[in-house]
Design an enzyme around this catalytic site. Sequence first.
Site, PDB file in Angstrom:
ATOM      1  N   PHE A  63       0.813  -1.421   0.053  1.00 50.07           N
ATOM      2  CA  PHE A  63       0.093   0.032  -0.008  1.00 50.07           C
ATOM      3  C   PHE A  63       0.830   1.094  -0.018  1.00 50.07           C
ATOM      4  O   PHE A  63       1.859   1.411   0.732  1.00 50.07           O
ATOM      5  CB  PHE A  63      -0.867   0.196   1.245  1.00 50.07           C
ATOM      6  CG  PHE A  63      -1.704  -1.024   1.371  1.00 50.07           C
ATOM      7  CD1 PHE A  63      -3.097  -1.032   1.208  1.00 50.07           C
ATOM      8  CD2 PHE A  63      -1.487  -2.074   1.941  1.00 50.07           C
ATOM      9  CE1 PHE A  63      -4.068  -1.923   1.248  1.00 50.07           C
ATOM     10  CE2 PHE A  63      -2.366  -3.219   2.007  1.00 50.07           C
ATOM     11  CZ  PHE A  63      -3.615  -3.310   2.059  1.00 50.07           C
ATOM     12  N   ASP A  64       0.492   2.054  -0.833  1.00 50.09           N
ATOM     13  CA  ASP A  64       0.944   3.642  -0.480  1.00 50.09           C
ATOM     14  C   ASP A  64       0.207   4.106   0.741  1.00 50.09           C
ATOM     15  O   ASP A  64      -0.694   3.212   1.362  1.00 50.09           O
ATOM     16  CB  ASP A  64       0.677   4.539  -1.645  1.00 50.09           C
ATOM     17  CG  ASP A  64       1.033   6.081  -1.521  1.00 50.09           C
ATOM     18  OD1 ASP A  64       2.189   6.221  -0.873  1.00 50.09           O
ATOM     19  OD2 ASP A  64       0.337   6.855  -2.200  1.00 50.09           O
ATOM     20  N   PHE A  65       0.553   5.127   1.392  1.00 53.10           N
ATOM     21  CA  PHE A  65       0.196   5.543   2.627  1.00 53.10           C
ATOM     22  C   PHE A  65      -0.937   6.679   2.345  1.00 53.10           C
ATOM     23  O   PHE A  65      -2.248   6.597   2.472  1.00 53.10           O
ATOM     24  CB  PHE A  65       1.176   6.319   3.549  1.00 53.10           C
ATOM     25  CG  PHE A  65       0.549   6.337   4.955  1.00 53.10           C
ATOM     26  CD1 PHE A  65       0.089   5.570   5.950  1.00 53.10           C
ATOM     27  CD2 PHE A  65       0.332   7.780   5.461  1.00 53.10           C
ATOM     28  CE1 PHE A  65      -0.377   5.948   6.954  1.00 53.10           C
ATOM     29  CE2 PHE A  65      -0.115   8.180   6.494  1.00 53.10           C
ATOM     30  CZ  PHE A  65      -0.631   7.330   7.509  1.00 53.10           C
TER      31      PHE A  65
ATOM     32  N   PHE B 154      -1.336  -0.795  -4.364  1.00 55.00           N
ATOM     33  CA  PHE B 154      -2.415   0.159  -4.204  1.00 55.00           C
ATOM     34  C   PHE B 154      -1.639   1.480  -4.210  1.00 55.00           C
ATOM     35  O   PHE B 154      -0.957   1.728  -3.274  1.00 55.00           O
ATOM     36  CB  PHE B 154      -3.404   0.064  -3.228  1.00 55.00           C
ATOM     37  CG  PHE B 154      -4.267  -1.227  -3.206  1.00 55.00           C
ATOM     38  CD1 PHE B 154      -5.341  -1.387  -3.909  1.00 55.00           C
ATOM     39  CD2 PHE B 154      -3.666  -2.446  -2.283  1.00 55.00           C
ATOM     40  CE1 PHE B 154      -6.089  -2.516  -4.155  1.00 55.00           C
ATOM     41  CE2 PHE B 154      -4.369  -3.549  -2.332  1.00 55.00           C
ATOM     42  CZ  PHE B 154      -5.620  -3.652  -3.255  1.00 55.00           C
TER      43      PHE B 154
END
Length: 313
Positions: A162-164, A282
Amino acid sequence: MPFQIENKLVIGVASSALFDLTASHQVYLDSGPDEYRKYQEANINVILEKGVAFPFIRRFLNINKCFPRQTPVEVVLFSRNSPETGLRVMRSIAHYGLDISRAAFMTGKSPYTYLPAFNAALFLSANEEDVKSAIAANYPAGLVLPSKIVDEDDDIELRVAFDFDGVIADDESESVFKANNNLDEFHAHETMHMDVPHQPGPLAVMFQQLALMQRMEERAQKRDPAYRKILRIAIITARSAPSHERVVTTLKSWGVSANETFFLGGMEKSRVLSIFKPHIFFDDQLTHLKSSPGGTIPMVHVPFGVANRLPTP
């Protein structure tokens, strides 16, 4: 006893994300719905090739094999097909042995409005309009981008990255950066708010529930040291010190964490992705998704927040 659907981690997947529907879609575009129906009926026993999300979905469902008593996860098929034209999809699901029994067939309409009915923490689709409509309605969704399909049977792990900002967390910090276009002001804002957790982003619930699955694995390993964990989670963000502290504050306030967290300070994410090799990644920014290593990392665009708003004229 099995979890009720309200307590499960549910992923909704469109047939366009699960399988390669390129040929079917071209028939629809060239000849219209009647010929599309005839084409699907004529090919009802022709098994569809795997789509971009297939390796992720297959491994995600394996969580239930590790916890057969609870069966804590579920996948629901969401389709623009009618039940008749969707039979080929369901037969392909059965062919591959995917444990997917619930489905919503919308006969030409977008299925995203029914996501809450199935308690879906994510909707994956290759239809950009459907994904953007879902995000606009505050539903968690991601657009599956084209990539090569790599599905190694002997690789039992499920690796999710995941991106944050704009994915796990809201877009507050990205808004500050966009407004000022100044990295120093961004870091100053984050330092000032380092003890203030972010509000959840569109995939926060999914991330939190995956973290709960990891706790189940930890308990299983304590009971049986031979138990082999199958789930690994990574956060891969362009942030760097000192803005990393607010990420830690946010995750700690939610009581969750990732196996691996990377603060890249603007480095290309592909350098880490090529080693972590996630089955799905993502990110809310398309520019971060265009450089997939060898085109083999399944990329999902989450069109949320300021990074995806059109500039004001």
